[in-house]
Design a protein around this motif. Sequence first.
Motif, PDB file in Angstrom:
ATOM      1  N   SER A 205      17.391   7.760   9.324  1.00 12.89           N
ATOM      2  CA  SER A 205      17.858   8.623   8.280  1.00 12.89           C
ATOM      3  C   SER A 205      18.232   7.686   6.948  1.00 12.89           C
ATOM      4  CB  SER A 205      18.796   9.608   8.611  1.00 12.89           C
ATOM      5  OG  SER A 205      20.083   9.041   8.903  1.00 12.89           O
ATOM      6  N   ARG A 206      18.839   6.529   7.260  1.00 10.07           N
ATOM      7  CA  ARG A 206      19.281   5.599   6.313  1.00 10.07           C
ATOM      8  C   ARG A 206      17.906   4.832   5.740  1.00 10.07           C
ATOM      9  NH1 ARG A 206      24.379   1.573   6.649  1.00 10.07           N
ATOM     10  NH2 ARG A 206      24.771   1.474   4.503  1.00 10.07           N
TER      11      ARG A 206
ATOM     12  N   ASN B 246      16.443   7.395   3.343  1.00 15.36           N
ATOM     13  CA  ASN B 246      17.362   7.399   1.987  1.00 15.36           C
ATOM     14  C   ASN B 246      17.124   6.337   1.179  1.00 15.36           C
ATOM     15  OD1 ASN B 246      18.216  10.106   2.830  1.00 15.36           O
ATOM     16  ND2 ASN B 246      20.212   8.946   3.677  1.00 15.36           N
TER      17      ASN B 246
END
Length: 70
Positions: free
Chosen positions: A63-64, A67
């Motif tokens: 998820s990082r 992003n």
Amino acid sequence: MKKYIFATLPICLGILCLVTKGLIGDELIADGTIVERNFFLIPLSYLFFLSGIISFLFVAILSRKTNIAN
């Protein structure tokens, strides 16, 4: 936050294994031997904890990265 359910489910199962092991308990035979019928729940809970931590880290890193890419 739905993506973290995959990571928290094994951790909850590990906690459930330990609680079940604690509630069922052990038996002491007359000769002093302890009989642990559900000893397999202890290493199983460790495996659940480990898989939950690894999946949590995997989801957090993915998820990082998404992003940062956006």
